[in-house]
Design a protein around this motif. Structure first.
Motif, PDB file in Angstrom:
ATOM      1  N   PHE A   1       0.836  -1.198   0.000  1.00  9.19           N
ATOM      2  CA  PHE A   1       0.000   0.000   0.000  1.00  9.19           C
ATOM      3  C   PHE A   1       0.874   1.253   0.000  1.00  9.19           C
ATOM      4  CE2 PHE A   1      -3.386  -2.901   1.418  1.00  9.19           C
ATOM      5  CZ  PHE A   1      -4.428  -2.457   0.621  1.00  9.19           C
TER       6      PHE A   1
ATOM      7  N   LYS B   1      -7.304  -2.441   9.568  1.00  4.95           N
ATOM      8  CA  LYS B   1      -8.259  -3.360   8.930  1.00  4.95           C
ATOM      9  C   LYS B   1      -7.627  -4.733   8.703  1.00  4.95           C
ATOM     10  CE  LYS B   1     -11.874  -2.859   6.795  1.00  4.95           C
ATOM     11  NZ  LYS B   1     -13.200  -3.332   7.161  1.00  4.95           N
TER      12      LYS B   1
ATOM     13  N   TYR C   1      -5.368  -5.391   6.271  1.00  6.93           N
ATOM     14  CA  TYR C   1      -4.964  -5.637   4.883  1.00  6.93           C
ATOM     15  C   TYR C   1      -3.444  -5.497   4.784  1.00  6.93           C
ATOM     16  CZ  TYR C   1      -9.820  -4.085   3.979  1.00  6.93           C
ATOM     17  OH  TYR C   1     -11.165  -3.900   3.988  1.00  6.93           O
TER      18      TYR C   1
ATOM     19  N   THR D   1      -1.775  -6.484   1.492  1.00  9.81           N
ATOM     20  CA  THR D   1      -1.455  -6.262   0.080  1.00  9.81           C
ATOM     21  C   THR D   1      -2.672  -5.674  -0.631  1.00  9.81           C
ATOM     22  OG1 THR D   1      -0.402  -8.395   0.319  1.00  9.81           O
ATOM     23  CG2 THR D   1      -0.395  -7.445  -1.889  1.00  9.81           C
ATOM     24  N   PRO D   2      -2.463  -4.676  -1.466  1.00  9.19           N
ATOM     25  CA  PRO D   2      -3.610  -4.172  -2.228  1.00  9.19           C
ATOM     26  C   PRO D   2      -4.126  -5.217  -3.224  1.00  9.19           C
ATOM     27  CG  PRO D   2      -1.575  -2.990  -2.829  1.00  9.19           C
ATOM     28  CD  PRO D   2      -1.222  -3.918  -1.728  1.00  9.19           C
TER      29      PRO D   2
ATOM     30  N   GLY E   1     -12.574  -5.891  -3.591  1.00 13.12           N
ATOM     31  CA  GLY E   1     -11.932  -4.811  -2.835  1.00 13.12           C
ATOM     32  C   GLY E   1     -12.116  -3.467  -3.519  1.00 13.12           C
TER      33      GLY E   1
ATOM     34  N   THR F   1     -14.365  -1.180  -3.112  1.00 13.79           N
ATOM     35  CA  THR F   1     -14.750  -0.053  -2.262  1.00 13.79           C
ATOM     36  C   THR F   1     -13.510   0.693  -1.766  1.00 13.79           C
ATOM     37  OG1 THR F   1     -16.568  -1.459  -1.565  1.00 13.79           O
ATOM     38  CG2 THR F   1     -16.315   0.619  -0.404  1.00 13.79           C
ATOM     39  N   ALA F   2     -12.539  -0.072  -1.252  1.00 12.53           N
ATOM     40  CA  ALA F   2     -11.290   0.570  -0.822  1.00 12.53           C
ATOM     41  C   ALA F   2     -10.577   1.149  -2.036  1.00 12.53           C
ATOM     42  CB  ALA F   2     -10.399  -0.432  -0.107  1.00 12.53           C
TER      43      ALA F   2
ATOM     44  N   PRO G   1     -17.855 -11.587   3.772  1.00 15.34           N
ATOM     45  CA  PRO G   1     -16.622 -12.203   3.299  1.00 15.34           C
ATOM     46  C   PRO G   1     -16.611 -13.717   3.497  1.00 15.34           C
ATOM     47  CG  PRO G   1     -16.221 -10.690   5.125  1.00 15.34           C
ATOM     48  CD  PRO G   1     -17.691 -10.796   4.972  1.00 15.34           C
TER      49      PRO G   1
END
Ligand code: AMP
Length: 427
Positions: free
Chosen positions: A3, A19, A21, A23-24, A50, A52-53, A310
């Protein structure tokens, strides 16, 4: 890729790591850089990727990099087709903006407008909204979009399916012409391309998964079965497998209710989620499903759209959708975030054409199984169920306006009939 390397600020990186996370996702890798550069983006991505992010993180960064005056006009508008999706996107916006000096709000129909209005009055930078309530408040002079800098159209294909085209056009007219536009859609029909052309300015195109293909991790299977035996078969499959988190799709609201009732009698904890259910009932059902107190959620296509659940292990099509793309959306609810999932379809003779259309779209033949005692009826007609029959909210074409009117007017009716109450009945 990390990120950090995408150029996100410390405050956002902190929220991202909170959150969990690391890795994007592919859509985030592709969408975040051009959005940070202020470009318009047209993204092909469905729920679970993913996305939304993918638009929220850079949107927050662009806004916080250019702080504006204290009274906080609405600087970003995120439009979503359903209330559930609006609520989920808003929850994400809140989480990702935790360490930023930005305020956000969500507005949608079916609930009292007063608290929404009073939040907006206090000043919000980011507004998440469904079209009906947004236009309602705008018409009442309770909010202005004249200072919007970033416009996000989420699930644009579903917006059109639900008949929101005119509403979108109205919303666009009320925003400044110079703004950044981000459009997300799972599918790309001619209508979507036309809409994109009208909204976006030299967009960068990004794609998460190839168009109309099903996720490899999903194990798909068809059970050929006599129509009248479907209920008993689904109960058997869920009970025998001792499945704890199952999303079941039916074609109609009535069918969803009936199936839920039968499952309840068979000792399976089930809840229905569809447009006739109150907002409160839907939220409760979803929360119960997430927490595990409800094992089966029976949903119609529109209600299920955008639900953020999820790692769903099982999706069952109690009936096949007559729009093949919906099959892809439905089974996209499983096998998310790298986990494997199972998508089963109970198919009776009159759904043979739908099955063939789906197989054509996904370019594969689905394996077929027949369970002893639940055989298909060899004498049943293979003439398809009439298109649109029993479909609430929409049919493939023609009824777009009807559906729009019905969903919008239900919000309005609620409001006019019971102005003071926390409107929890819908339609
Ligand atoms: P969405 O497609 O936006 O509905 O996101 C689907 C799910 O993936 C949500 O539960 C997100 O919280 C989660 N998610 C989003 N981005 C990431 C990421 N980079 N790593 C892991 N999970 C993610």
């Amino acid at each position: 890729m990390s990120f950090q390397s995408l150029g996100l600020s410390e405050a956002l990186l902190k929220a991202i790591s909170k959150k969990g996370y690391t890795t994007p996702s592919p859509i985030q890798q592709k969408a975040i850089p051009p959005i940070l550069e202020g470009k318009d983006v047209l993204a092909s991505a469905q729920t679970g990727t993913g996305k939304t992010a993918g638009f929220t993180l850079p949107l927050l960064q662009v806004l916080s990099d250019n702080p504006k005056e204290k009274y906080r006009p609405i600087r970003a508008l995120i439009l979503t087709p359903t209330r559930e999706l609006a609520a989920q996107v808003y929850a994400n916006v809140r989480e990702y903006s935790e360490f930023l000096n930005l305020r956000s709000a969500v507005i949608f129909g079916g609930v009292n407008q007063k608290p929404q209005v009073s939040t907006i009055r206090k000043g919000v930078d980011i507004l998440v909204a469904t079209p009906g309530r947004l236009l309602d408040l705008q018409n009442q002079g309770l909010l202005s979009l004249k200072r919007v800098e970033i416009f996000v159209l989420d699930e644009a294909d579903r917006m059109l399916d639900m008949g929101f085209l005119r509403d979108i056009e109205r919303v666009i007219k009320s925003m400044p012409e110079k703004r950044q536009n981000l459009m997300f859609s799972a599918t790309f029909s001619k209508d979507i391309k036309k809409l994109a052309h009208g909204i976006l300015n030299h967009p960068i195109q990004v794609e998460a998964t190839p168009e109309n293909t099903t996720v490899d991790a999903i194990n798909q299977k068809v059970y050929r079965v006599a129509k009248g035996l479907k209920t008993n078969l689904i109960i058997k499959l869920i009970s025998d497998g001792n499945w704890k988190q199952v999303l079941v799709f039916t074609r109609t609201k009535h069918g969803a209710n009936k199936l839920c009732e039968k499952m309840g009698k068979a000792g399976i904890k089930a809840a229905a989620i569809h447009g006739n259910k109150s907002q409160g009932a839907r939220t409760k059902a979803l929360a119960g499903f997430k927490s595990g107190s409800i094992s089966v959620l029976v949903a119609t296509d529109i209600a299920a759209r955008g639900l953020d659940i999820p790692l769903l292990p099982h999706v069952i099509n109690f009936e096949l959708p007559n729009i093949s793309e919906d099959y892809v959306h439905r089974i996209g609810r499983t096998g998310r975030a790298g986990a494997s999932g199972e998508a089963l379809s109970l198919v009776s003779a009159d759904e043979t054409t739908f099955l063939r259309d789906i197989e054509k779209l996904i370019e594969m033949k689905l394996p077929v199984e027949i369970v002893e005692g639940f055989e298909p009826d060899p004498n049943a007609s293979t003439v398809p169920i009439k298109q649109g029959q029993g479909r609430q909210n929409r049919s493939p074409r023609n009824s777009k306006n009807n559906s729009r009117n019905s969903s919008r007017s239900s919000d309005r009716n609620n409001k006019s009939r019971r102005p003071k109450r926390n409107n929890d009945r819908r339609g």
